[in-house]
Design an enzyme around this catalytic site. Structure first.
Site, PDB file in Angstrom:
ATOM      1  N   THR A  10       0.986  -0.846  -0.275  1.00 14.22           N
ATOM      2  CA  THR A  10       0.026   0.093  -0.170  1.00 14.22           C
ATOM      3  C   THR A  10       1.631   1.488  -0.076  1.00 14.22           C
ATOM      4  O   THR A  10       0.771   2.244  -0.533  1.00 14.22           O
ATOM      5  CB  THR A  10      -1.084  -0.492   1.089  1.00 14.22           C
ATOM      6  OG1 THR A  10      -1.914  -0.640   0.787  1.00 14.22           O
ATOM      7  CG2 THR A  10      -2.217   1.416   0.972  1.00 14.22           C
ATOM      8  N   VAL A  11       1.901   1.336   0.530  1.00 15.44           N
ATOM      9  CA  VAL A  11       2.471   2.636   1.466  1.00 15.44           C
ATOM     10  C   VAL A  11       3.547   2.708  -0.406  1.00 15.44           C
ATOM     11  O   VAL A  11       3.831   3.530  -0.629  1.00 15.44           O
ATOM     12  CB  VAL A  11       2.926   2.950   2.801  1.00 15.44           C
ATOM     13  CG1 VAL A  11       3.918   4.053   2.528  1.00 15.44           C
ATOM     14  CG2 VAL A  11       2.483   2.473   3.244  1.00 15.44           C
ATOM     15  N   GLY A 169      -6.705  -0.022   3.417  1.00 19.06           N
ATOM     16  CA  GLY A 169      -5.732   0.636   3.246  1.00 19.06           C
ATOM     17  C   GLY A 169      -5.445   1.141   4.416  1.00 19.06           C
ATOM     18  O   GLY A 169      -3.724   1.351   5.142  1.00 19.06           O
ATOM     19  N   GLU A 172      -2.747  -2.817   9.316  1.00 22.37           N
ATOM     20  CA  GLU A 172      -1.507  -3.710   9.146  1.00 22.37           C
ATOM     21  C   GLU A 172      -1.568  -4.622   8.801  1.00 22.37           C
ATOM     22  O   GLU A 172      -2.847  -5.032   8.762  1.00 22.37           O
ATOM     23  CB  GLU A 172      -0.787  -3.754  11.251  1.00 22.37           C
ATOM     24  CG  GLU A 172      -0.640  -2.624  11.518  1.00 22.37           C
ATOM     25  CD  GLU A 172       0.516  -1.540  10.986  1.00 22.37           C
ATOM     26  OE1 GLU A 172       1.756  -1.954  10.585  1.00 22.37           O
ATOM     27  OE2 GLU A 172       0.226  -0.024  10.620  1.00 22.37           O
ATOM     28  N   LYS A 187       4.185   3.932  18.988  1.00 18.48           N
ATOM     29  CA  LYS A 187       3.868   5.205  18.359  1.00 18.48           C
ATOM     30  C   LYS A 187       4.390   5.753  19.638  1.00 18.48           C
ATOM     31  O   LYS A 187       5.035   6.801  19.091  1.00 18.48           O
ATOM     32  CB  LYS A 187       2.750   5.388  17.969  1.00 18.48           C
ATOM     33  CG  LYS A 187       2.744   4.761  15.961  1.00 18.48           C
ATOM     34  CD  LYS A 187       1.276   5.542  15.452  1.00 18.48           C
ATOM     35  CE  LYS A 187       1.868   4.485  14.686  1.00 18.48           C
ATOM     36  NZ  LYS A 187      -0.536   3.681  14.140  1.00 18.48           N
TER      37      LYS A 187
HETATM   38  N1  HSE Z   1      -2.130   0.979  10.703  1.00 22.09           N
HETATM   39  C1  HSE Z   1      -1.853   1.984  11.130  1.00 22.09           C
HETATM   40  C2  HSE Z   1      -2.738   3.126  11.561  1.00 22.09           C
HETATM   41  C3  HSE Z   1      -1.114   2.722   9.818  1.00 22.09           C
HETATM   42  O1  HSE Z   1      -4.243   2.284  11.204  1.00 22.09           O
HETATM   43  O2  HSE Z   1      -2.512   3.497  12.175  1.00 22.09           O
HETATM   44  C4  HSE Z   1      -0.458   3.114  10.215  1.00 22.09           C
HETATM   45  O3  HSE Z   1       0.868   3.375  10.961  1.00 22.09           O
END
Ligand code: HSE
Length: 382
Positions: A10-11, A169, A172, A187
């Site tokens: 995706t990214v 998208g 994860e 995070k």
């Molecule tokens: N899966 C993560 C989210 C992607 O939903 O925040 C971005 O870090």
């Protein structure tokens, strides 16, 4: 300037497309899995990237710790700049990568790993240089925010909300990291490393949204409360680091309840600056790719590492922060907590607890679940 890409999901696809349109930058070779090389710009051989003198920087967007760490280490050892959106990688191996970057003089930026498109770590790093960061956190997972919003405003059920977040998208590869709070916790770990040069790896408290039911949402709505998954970290007066993730209930008029869909709301509190909030899309192809490109441009302007090589791994202490909690649990387990108010609904009770330490609420929930019982809890934001 050529920027190679590791991972074409995706990214990675978003980064490739954006590099094609960014003046002064162009996409270099793209590393894909063996057997997936179906175009001349794709390779399954990392050596082709690290030994290519025309590759100036590398965007890592594979996800996961391995083989991402092995590849990222090889990139930095070769003296090439590394930008990454991979929270799992930086939370697990950040100090090692920072040391490799320092040794080779390469850059190591990862603002895309926290808050999606929001320039949170970037601003936090600047703020930490000039102010004392007292606390930081916020809504840091787009998938769960999207799910909570869909469940609360559209009445979508949990499984359908998750399926839609995956299709868009946001989630994860294994969405367990999203719904369990692990992604948001990583995070928060990166925020601590940025603000305090401390990476909390032990003693963390984590509760996701897996226990939230449609009946809970209905009950919360009747109380005019909105559920959000929030992380918090900071330093206590005695200099101990706290860091945790948990569902939080806010009034439906609070700023957090206006954070809809895949958006995040990140904040820090500076001793002199006071509260700073940043809001934007926290997940998705282009929001995340835009953050990677922003870091690439920051490298071009001379920025280097977002983490110091001497960043210390520490144990978090969640015994000082306290909250009142909304809890739904079986009636015969209610004496595990002291309630200010309690409503019985058959064999289930719902109540608001007295104030108790975060670590204690998480431990009680673990014990009750260990006895085979179901429970939902969320902190009350006063
Ligand atoms: N899966 C993560 C989210 C992607 O939903 O925040 C971005 O870090």
């Amino acid at each position: 300037m050529k920027v190679a890409i590791l991972g074409f999901g995706t990214v990675g696809v978003g980064v490739y497309e954006m590099l094609e349109k960014t003046p002064g930058l162009s996409p270099g070779p793209v590393l894909v899995r063996a057997g997936k090389v179906d175009a001349p710009y794709k390779t399954d051989d990392l050596d082709r990237i690290v030994s290519d003198p025309s590759v100036w920087a590398v965007c890592e967007c594979m996800g996961g710790v391995e083989p991402a760490f092995t590849y990222a280490a090889a990139v930095l050892k070769a003296g090439k700049h590394l930008v990454t959106s991979n929270k799992a990688l930086v939370a697990a191996k950040g100090p090692e990568l920072a040391a490799l970057a320092e040794a080779s003089g390469a850059g190591f930026l990862f603002s895309a790993a926290c808050g999606g498109a929001i320039p949170f770590l970037h601003n936090l790093q600047l703020a930490a240089e000039s102010d004392d960061i007292q606390s930081l956190g916020g809504i840091l997972n787009g998938t769960t925010n999207f799910m909570l919003d869909s469940m609360q405003t559209l009445g979508v059920d949990y499984a359908d909300a998750l399926r839609e977040a995956q299709a868009l998208g946001y989630a994860e590869a294994d969405p367990t990291a999203d719904v369990s709070g692990m992604d948001a916790l990583r995070k928060i770990m990166l925020g601590c490393a940025t603000a305090y040069n401390l990476l909390p790896t032990e003693g963390l408290c984590r509760e996701g949204i897996e226990s939230l039911t449609a009946a809970d949402v209905k009950d919360l709505q009747s109380r005019r409360l909105v559920c959000r998954l929030l992380g918090r970290a900071g330093l206590t007066d005695s200099g101990r680091l706290f860091a945790y993730i948990q569902p939080v209930l806010v009034p439906d008029t609070a700023p957090e309840s206006a954070v809809r869909k895949n958006f995040n709301l990140a904040y820090y509190v500076g001793k002199n600056a006071g509260l700073i909030r940043l809001m934007g899309q926290g997940a998705g192809r282009y929001p995340t790719a835009s953050a990677l490109l922003r870091d690439v441009c920051d490298l071009r302007r001379g920025a280097r590492s977002m983490m110091r090589a001497d960043c210390q791994r520490v144990e978090a202490d969640n015994s000082l922060p306290v909250c009142r909690y909304y809890v739904r649990l079986p009636k015969d387990k209610a004496d595990a907590l002291r309630f200010e108010s309690l409503i019985e609904d058959g064999e289930t009770v719902r109540g608001i607890t007295d104030t108790l330490p975060v670590i204690r609420m998480h431990a009680i929930a673990e014990k009750i679940r260990g006895e085979g019982c179901k429970l939902f809890f969320a902190a009350l934001e006063d």
